[in-house]
Design a protein around this motif. Structure first.
Motif, short mmCIF file in Angstrom:
data_model
loop_
_atom_site.label_atom_id
_atom_site.label_comp_id
_atom_site.label_asym_id
_atom_site.label_seq_id
_atom_site.Cartn_x
_atom_site.Cartn_y
_atom_site.Cartn_z
N CYS A 78 1.83 -1.65 -12.93
CA CYS A 78 2.85 -2.05 -11.96
C CYS A 78 2.43 -3.38 -11.36
CB CYS A 78 2.91 -0.96 -10.89
SG CYS A 78 3.84 -1.45 -9.42
N ASN A 89 2.70 -4.39 -8.55
CA ASN A 89 2.18 -4.19 -7.19
C ASN A 89 0.78 -3.57 -7.23
OD1 ASN A 89 2.16 -4.17 -4.43
ND2 ASN A 89 3.67 -2.54 -4.18
N LEU A 90 0.24 -3.37 -8.42
CA LEU A 90 -1.10 -2.80 -8.56
C LEU A 90 -2.02 -3.69 -9.40
CD1 LEU A 90 -0.08 0.91 -9.25
CD2 LEU A 90 -1.29 0.09 -7.24
N GLY A 95 -0.59 -1.63 -3.86
CA GLY A 95 0.50 -0.71 -4.14
C GLY A 95 1.27 -0.36 -2.88
N CYS A 96 2.35 0.40 -3.06
CA CYS A 96 3.13 0.89 -1.92
C CYS A 96 2.23 1.83 -1.11
CB CYS A 96 4.36 1.62 -2.41
SG CYS A 96 5.36 0.64 -3.56
N TYR A 98 2.56 4.63 0.09
CA TYR A 98 2.64 6.06 -0.21
C TYR A 98 2.29 6.37 -1.66
CZ TYR A 98 7.08 4.18 -1.76
OH TYR A 98 8.04 3.40 -2.36
N CYS A 99 1.90 5.35 -2.42
CA CYS A 99 1.78 5.52 -3.86
C CYS A 99 0.51 6.22 -4.30
CB CYS A 99 1.84 4.15 -4.56
SG CYS A 99 1.61 4.27 -6.35
N ASN A 144 0.49 7.61 -8.12
CA ASN A 144 1.39 7.91 -9.23
C ASN A 144 1.16 9.29 -9.82
OD1 ASN A 144 3.17 6.59 -11.70
ND2 ASN A 144 3.14 5.44 -9.78
N PHE A 165 3.70 11.61 -8.49
CA PHE A 165 5.09 11.44 -8.91
C PHE A 165 5.33 12.13 -10.25
CE2 PHE A 165 4.95 7.05 -6.75
CZ PHE A 165 5.01 7.65 -5.53
N PHE A 214 4.38 4.64 -13.28
CA PHE A 214 4.34 3.21 -12.95
C PHE A 214 5.69 2.55 -13.26
CE2 PHE A 214 -0.01 4.65 -13.67
CZ PHE A 214 -0.55 4.34 -12.43
N ARG A 262 10.76 -0.77 -11.35
CA ARG A 262 11.02 -1.54 -10.13
C ARG A 262 12.11 -2.58 -10.42
NH1 ARG A 262 6.75 -2.73 -6.31
NH2 ARG A 262 7.34 -4.92 -6.43
N ARG A 297 6.21 -2.65 -0.46
CA ARG A 297 6.86 -2.57 -1.78
C ARG A 297 6.73 -3.89 -2.55
NH1 ARG A 297 8.61 1.56 -4.80
NH2 ARG A 297 10.26 0.29 -5.68
S1 SF4 Z 1 5.10 3.46 -5.96
FE1 SF4 Z 1 5.76 2.53 -7.90
S2 SF4 Z 1 6.18 0.39 -7.32
FE2 SF4 Z 1 4.88 1.23 -5.70
S3 SF4 Z 1 2.78 0.70 -6.31
FE3 SF4 Z 1 3.23 2.77 -7.07
S4 SF4 Z 1 3.90 2.45 -9.18
FE4 SF4 Z 1 4.08 0.47 -8.13
#
Ligand code: SF4
Length: 303
Positions: free
Chosen positions: A32, A34-35, A43-44, A46-47, A49, A52, A90, A121, A161
């Protein structure tokens, strides 16, 4: 009459009437922006992965083997007949076009797979990716799931984000009318937000045509920045009643033609810090229906 549109109804309209269809989460070996440092490394907030997609395979296992494992599991557990290959971990469009094409086509070559779904994303969508999705969408059922979370840039900034609502709008503009389905992913209960924010986010989506939506409460997962904020008392998750009100506020502004893929969170119990109620899908569904009935409304009532 149903007060909301279950996603199964969309699948029926896509030719899967009378067939049990289930998504199998896959790990395509993506990362990602963002990582990996191209946008950020943290990362976000709350992330994690793993929470999820707890049942997605390991990135080292070939896609067809991951599918075999997931399909065997769901055949026994849910007597499912056909499967959608779900690139969930991701950012599922964050790779070169040849690699994306190869991964998606590998998944579609499985004899029991009837479609693919790709989660990503908004800033991982560009013209070349959309051309590829359009080409493949002519051959099989394809859904692109775009993570928006909130239409408010200050909220997106607060949870790190590292994309904006404009990025999402550009992605929706590029993808609209290209022959594949669009799913929008949003989160209620983000820090600093309340019902007015949810209502605005829902209404802001109605400038595009989309096919399904995933909504869930922000939940705190162990080991995340959000978990530290929660431990320090800087973030409190929504109470169930607050979420139900926000969820119904949101869905009243979502067209009835849009299928609801998810209305609560799906975190594994060993990783979930709070709120515990979000794992009770039946309880959330019943409470949502009751709230619609109490208001005398339904999904799309205020579109
Ligand atoms: S929640 Fe999704 S967009 Fe945010 S850091 Fe994790 S993988 Fe990336």
């Amino acid at each position: 009459m149903n007060v909301y549109t279950p996603y199964a109804q969309i699948l029926r309209d896509r030719g899967f009437a009378g067939i049990r269809v289930r998504k199998v989460a896959l790990n395509g070996g993506f990362t990602c922006p963002n990582l990996d440092g191209s946008k950020g490394r943290g990362g976000c907030t709350y992330c994690d992965n793993r929470s999820f997609s707890p049942v997605a395979g390991s990135r080292s296992v070939p896609i067809l083997n991951q599918l075999d494992q997931g399909i065997s599991y769901f055949k026994v557990k849910c007597r499912t007949e056909r499967f959608i290959a779900y690139f969930q971990t991701f950012s599922g469009t964050y790779a070169s076009i040849p690699r994306l094409r190869d991964l998606y086509l590998q998944a579609m070559s499985h004899p029991e797979v009837v479609g693919i779904s790709i989660s990503t994303r908004p800033d991982c969508i560009n013209a070349e990716v959309v051309d590829l999705l359009e080409e493949l969408g002519k051959k099989f059922f394809l859904t692109l799931e775009l993570g928006l979370q909130s239409s408010f840039d200050e909220t997106l900034h607060r949870v790190n984000r590292l994309h904006t609502f404009d990025d999402f709008a550009r992605a929706m503009d590029l993808c609209s009318g290209r022959g594949f389905d669009l799913c929008v992913h949003v989160i209620l209960g983000l820090p600093g937000e309340s019902s007015g924010h949810y209502r605005h986010t829902a209404s802001s989506l109605n400038q595009w045509s989309y096919h399904s939506v995933k909504i869930h409460p922000l939940h705190v997962v162990k080991g995340t920045v959000l978990a530290s904020q929660h431990a320090r008392g800087e973030y409190n998750p929504l109470e169930c009643g607050e979420y139900i009100e926000g969820l119904v506020d949101f869905l009243e502004r979502v067209p009835a033609s849009v299928g609801v893929q998810r209305f609560t969170a799906d975190a594994p119990p060993e990783m979930l810090v709070a709120p515990q109620w979000c794992r009770d899908k039946a309880g959330v569904l019943n409470a949502m229906k009751k709230e619609f009935q109490r208001r005398g409304s339904r999904q799309g009532f205020l579109v």
